[in-house]
Design a protein around this motif. Structure first.
Motif, PDB file in Angstrom:
ATOM      1  N   MET A  54       0.853  -1.179   0.000  1.00 23.28           N
ATOM      2  CA  MET A  54       0.000   0.000   0.000  1.00 23.28           C
ATOM      3  C   MET A  54       0.895   1.237   0.000  1.00 23.28           C
ATOM      4  SD  MET A  54      -2.828   1.159   2.879  1.00 23.28           S
ATOM      5  CE  MET A  54      -1.573   1.617   4.079  1.00 23.28           C
ATOM      6  N   TYR A  55       0.519   2.228  -0.785  1.00 18.18           N
ATOM      7  CA  TYR A  55       1.189   3.509  -0.700  1.00 18.18           C
ATOM      8  C   TYR A  55       0.828   4.181   0.626  1.00 18.18           C
ATOM      9  CZ  TYR A  55       2.762   3.559  -5.567  1.00 18.18           C
ATOM     10  OH  TYR A  55       3.392   3.280  -6.757  1.00 18.18           O
ATOM     11  N   ARG A  56       1.793   4.884   1.236  1.00 19.85           N
ATOM     12  CA  ARG A  56       1.500   5.661   2.429  1.00 19.85           C
ATOM     13  C   ARG A  56       0.624   6.848   2.031  1.00 19.85           C
ATOM     14  NH1 ARG A  56       4.588   5.912   6.942  1.00 19.85           N
ATOM     15  NH2 ARG A  56       2.854   7.208   7.665  1.00 19.85           N
ATOM     16  N   SER A  57      -0.617   6.817   2.420  1.00 14.99           N
ATOM     17  CA  SER A  57      -1.568   7.875   2.048  1.00 14.99           C
ATOM     18  C   SER A  57      -2.064   8.606   3.288  1.00 14.99           C
ATOM     19  CB  SER A  57      -2.747   7.265   1.284  1.00 14.99           C
ATOM     20  OG  SER A  57      -3.371   6.245   2.040  1.00 14.99           O
ATOM     21  N   SER A  58      -1.193   8.735   4.280  1.00 12.80           N
ATOM     22  CA  SER A  58      -1.506   9.479   5.492  1.00 12.80           C
ATOM     23  C   SER A  58      -0.252  10.215   5.937  1.00 12.80           C
ATOM     24  CB  SER A  58      -1.998   8.546   6.603  1.00 12.80           C
ATOM     25  OG  SER A  58      -0.989   7.598   6.925  1.00 12.80           O
ATOM     26  N   THR A  59      -0.415  11.170   6.843  1.00 12.04           N
ATOM     27  CA  THR A  59       0.718  11.946   7.334  1.00 12.04           C
ATOM     28  C   THR A  59       1.112  11.485   8.722  1.00 12.04           C
ATOM     29  OG1 THR A  59      -0.826  13.637   8.150  1.00 12.04           O
ATOM     30  CG2 THR A  59       0.135  13.974   5.961  1.00 12.04           C
ATOM     31  N   ASN A  60       2.369  11.751   9.093  1.00 12.44           N
ATOM     32  CA  ASN A  60       2.850  11.334  10.406  1.00 12.44           C
ATOM     33  C   ASN A  60       2.182  12.124  11.530  1.00 12.44           C
ATOM     34  OD1 ASN A  60       4.592   9.390   9.371  1.00 12.44           O
ATOM     35  ND2 ASN A  60       6.277  10.833   9.143  1.00 12.44           N
ATOM     36  N   VAL A  61       2.040  13.442  11.342  1.00 10.33           N
ATOM     37  CA  VAL A  61       1.255  14.244  12.268  1.00 10.33           C
ATOM     38  C   VAL A  61      -0.160  14.295  11.709  1.00 10.33           C
ATOM     39  CG1 VAL A  61       1.007  16.460  13.437  1.00 10.33           C
ATOM     40  CG2 VAL A  61       3.290  15.610  12.857  1.00 10.33           C
ATOM     41  N   ASN A  62      -1.116  13.805  12.471  1.00 11.02           N
ATOM     42  CA  ASN A  62      -2.471  13.606  11.946  1.00 11.02           C
ATOM     43  C   ASN A  62      -3.481  13.768  13.084  1.00 11.02           C
ATOM     44  OD1 ASN A  62      -2.844  10.912  13.258  1.00 11.02           O
ATOM     45  ND2 ASN A  62      -1.160  10.353  11.895  1.00 11.02           N
ATOM     46  N   PRO A  63      -4.775  13.651  12.804  1.00 10.64           N
ATOM     47  CA  PRO A  63      -5.779  13.851  13.855  1.00 10.64           C
ATOM     48  C   PRO A  63      -5.662  12.928  15.062  1.00 10.64           C
ATOM     49  CG  PRO A  63      -6.814  14.045  11.714  1.00 10.64           C
ATOM     50  CD  PRO A  63      -5.398  13.592  11.458  1.00 10.64           C
ATOM     51  N   ASN A  64      -4.920  11.836  14.947  1.00  8.52           N
ATOM     52  CA  ASN A  64      -4.757  10.928  16.082  1.00  8.52           C
ATOM     53  C   ASN A  64      -3.657  11.351  17.046  1.00  8.52           C
ATOM     54  OD1 ASN A  64      -6.835   9.262  15.270  1.00  8.52           O
ATOM     55  ND2 ASN A  64      -5.501   7.814  14.197  1.00  8.52           N
TER      56      ASN A  64
END
Length: 399
Positions: A54-64
């Motif tokens: 899977m391609y990384r489609s999220s950021t390291n700093v995120n809503p979580n």
């Protein structure tokens, strides 16, 4: 328990297209009614993950992990701010960027409370010596970071006093707000009250120094987890279903697991390829496999946040004054963006799952394993003749 595999199937799947209406790119529902897989008595079905990509489609700093609470009070007058949620920018930061962004957000709260502002551009900093400074290494240094990765950042007001009342600038990282304590290297808090970072406003009245306790992190999740909807014999600690909570009590322990695989988070991809065929597997309780749901989540069973534009909703209750913050899609600046990354965008995954029909070779535990004794021969039909009736002298030996 001896087993042998009597049949095997490789199940290739791609969540990018040609999926049913109930599916998304990160949560796919697959019907096997046309090709169901079944097993007989004394058999069971085993699923093992062979590959995942899977391609990384999220950021390291995120809503979580981006929300912290800030409190501030002016020495006299001003506006008292209590437990105000602020949010770091959701992007892929290096540690010094995280430190600077945190300091900028805290400086905005201080300005609201005391009226004191701090310059943020390099030109302003050069002119009057005030601004945001990394106390380990300059933000513009060729190799960003700190020697030990511990947060040390300064808000410098130059020749002006910051006007903050002693011990009233408070930064809190609540577990219920996410994993910001991991990102910043601070202490997690289970309720309002206390400090997550060390804040020094008294050593020098013209600056605010902010320190972490532990090394900062550029992300808070090491792996992406592939979950399914099938009951199995696997176990997990309850942290894998905790979400944004942390219950330290007697109920903490283990529970049944539906995790099919764990995939390491790399910079651009999530990739797993089996080396032993049995790193991650599920022994199913059911005898028939005709439907499977597969989805990706983090180590606390929270959905992976999409990489889209966010804004902070403080969730202020006008009656109680209590905040319930959450990150929402920024439809003000990016109309109708919503969460379309996993339907119209580029979030999807591919995988290969091996499905084995396994035969149990050993009998059940309550079955007698030794052969039954043979019936004795009737003395009337034997040819042996009794030749001695006297007992041997040592017939009691051994007792």
């Amino acid at each position: 328990m001896a087993t042998t595999i009597v049949n095997s199937y490789n199940f290739f799947l791609d969540s990018e297209r040609d999926i049913n209406s109930a599916s998304t790119g990160d949560n796919v529902h697959i019907s096997l009614n046309e090709t169901p897989i079944t097993c007989a008595t004394n058999q069971f079905l085993r699923l093992s993950l062979q590959s995942f990509s899977m391609y990384r489609s999220s950021t390291n700093v995120n809503p979580n992990n981006c929300i912290v609470r800030v409190s501030c009070q002016k020495t006299t007058g001003g506006t008292t701010i209590s437990n105000l949620p602020i949010a770091l920018d959701c992007t892929n930061f290096v540690r010094t960027d995280i430190a600077k962004d945190l300091a900028l957000k805290i400086a905005e709260v201080i300005a609201t409370s005391t009226g004191r502002t701090v310059p943020t551009s390099q030109i302003e900093v050069t002119q009057n010596g005030a601004g945001i400074f990394n106390m380990n290494r300059d933000f513009s240094a060729p190799i960003p970071g700190t020697p030990d990765n511990i947060l040390r950042v300064r808000i410098d007001y130059g020749t002006s006093d910051h006007l903050i009342k002693d011990n009233t600038l408070i930064v809190q990282c609540l577990v219920s707000d996410g994993d910001s304590f991991e990102l910043l290297g601070g202490n997690r808090l289970y309720s309002l009250g206390g400090q997550s970072l060390y804040i020094d406003t008294t050593t020098n009245s013209k600056r605010v120094d902010i320190y972490g306790f532990y090394p900062m992190q550029e992300s808070t999740q090491q792996n992406t987890y592939l979950y399914c909807n099938l009951n199995s014999t696997n176990l997990q600690t309850k942290s894998y279903s905790a979400g944004s909570s942390d219950l330290r009590d007697a109920a903490s322990g283990t529970e049944s697991s539906r995790i099919l695989g764990k995939i390491i988070n790399n910079t651009d991809f999530n990739v797993f390829t089996t080396e032993t065929n049995m790193e991650y597997f599920l022994n199913l309780s059911a005898k028939t496999l005709n439907f499977i749901e597969l989805r990706i989540a983090d180590s606390h069973n929270r959905p992976i946040p999409p990489a889209v534009h966010y804004k902070l909703d403080t969730g202020l209750d006008s009656f109680t004054g209590v905040y319930s913050p959450k990150m929402v899609f920024d439809d003000d600046n990016f109309p109708s963006i919503a969460n379309k990354q996993n339907t119209l965008g580029n979030r999807s995954f591919e995988a290969c799952i091996k499905i084995d029909v396994v035969q149990v070779m050993s009998p059940p535990n309550n079955t007698l394993n030794t052969p039954p004794p043979q019936n004795p021969i009737n003395p009337r039909i034997t040819s042996n003749v009794l030749s001695q009736v006297k007992q041997p002298s040592d017939y009691l030996s051994g007792y």
